[in-house]
Write an enzyme that holds these catalytic residues in place. Sequence first.
Site, short mmCIF file in Angstrom:
data_model
loop_
_atom_site.label_atom_id
_atom_site.label_comp_id
_atom_site.label_asym_id
_atom_site.label_seq_id
_atom_site.Cartn_x
_atom_site.Cartn_y
_atom_site.Cartn_z
N LEU A 4 -33.11 -7.94 -28.96
CA LEU A 4 -31.87 -8.13 -29.18
C LEU A 4 -31.97 -8.44 -30.84
O LEU A 4 -30.95 -8.09 -31.63
CB LEU A 4 -31.63 -9.20 -28.45
CG LEU A 4 -30.55 -9.70 -28.99
CD1 LEU A 4 -29.35 -8.97 -28.88
CD2 LEU A 4 -29.75 -11.48 -28.01
N TYR A 21 -32.29 -5.69 -33.18
CA TYR A 21 -31.71 -4.49 -33.14
C TYR A 21 -30.77 -5.55 -33.76
O TYR A 21 -29.38 -4.75 -34.68
CB TYR A 21 -31.02 -4.65 -31.46
CG TYR A 21 -29.71 -3.86 -31.30
CD1 TYR A 21 -29.57 -2.64 -31.15
CD2 TYR A 21 -28.51 -4.83 -31.44
CE1 TYR A 21 -28.31 -2.08 -31.56
CE2 TYR A 21 -26.98 -3.46 -30.51
CZ TYR A 21 -27.06 -2.79 -31.07
OH TYR A 21 -25.86 -1.62 -30.97
N HIS A 22 -30.11 -6.63 -33.55
CA HIS A 22 -28.97 -7.39 -34.65
C HIS A 22 -29.48 -7.00 -35.86
O HIS A 22 -28.44 -7.04 -36.82
CB HIS A 22 -29.85 -8.94 -33.65
CG HIS A 22 -29.08 -9.53 -35.09
ND1 HIS A 22 -27.02 -9.92 -35.22
CD2 HIS A 22 -29.20 -10.33 -36.71
CE1 HIS A 22 -26.61 -10.88 -36.31
NE2 HIS A 22 -28.19 -11.40 -36.88
N HIS A 23 -30.73 -7.56 -36.49
CA HIS A 23 -31.05 -7.44 -38.19
C HIS A 23 -30.36 -5.95 -38.47
O HIS A 23 -30.12 -6.08 -39.07
CB HIS A 23 -32.18 -7.48 -37.91
CG HIS A 23 -32.56 -8.79 -38.43
ND1 HIS A 23 -32.21 -9.82 -39.30
CD2 HIS A 23 -33.42 -9.78 -37.65
CE1 HIS A 23 -32.65 -10.76 -38.95
NE2 HIS A 23 -33.21 -11.00 -37.95
#
Length: 198
Positions: A170, A173-175
Amino acid sequence: MAMSNVIANIPLKCIGENGMGTKYAEFSCIFPTLGKTYMPFEKYYDPVSVLKYMQESPMIPIWACIIYVVGIMAGRAYFSKRDPLSWRRVLAAWNFGLSLFSWIGAFRTAPQLYYNLTTYTLRDNLCDDPAALYGSGSTGLWVQLFVLSKFPELFDTLFIVVHKKPLIFLHWYHHITVLLYCWHSYATTSPSGFSSSS
């Protein structure tokens, strides 16, 4: 309420025009009490040159994400046989800097968001030209800085790698997705980008 009608009710001294010829109401002028807290470089900021560069350079965020993923893999491989570093003070300073930037950005953009939501219709907020709604002038500066801040925020992962902490899916993936979404919504001048990123 059409954008032109709203601007017609604003004092002429508070109407700005960006490099594309789009007229907008400068938020710091409409509300002079808040406007006293603004620096001269914020007022009537013209974001057009940076916007055009971003529109002409769609590969920059993609290459940044590729380098980011390769850097993560290389860093984890490098530190797999080494002791972790102790960059606690640097990490604290980094987090303080990001936090301060976020607070200033929120202080600059949240009042504009509230103003837009209470002044314009839902259709205006979702469909009108974002350069006129919030993308120019003082608010436009902080929206642009927010989008560009997604690049230095990639360095958050560096601290996880050098401290040999678990790196969850996460996190990276978020960045990646936030950087790509922010660049795309800004470069394509998506009106709803403001309310979803603020």
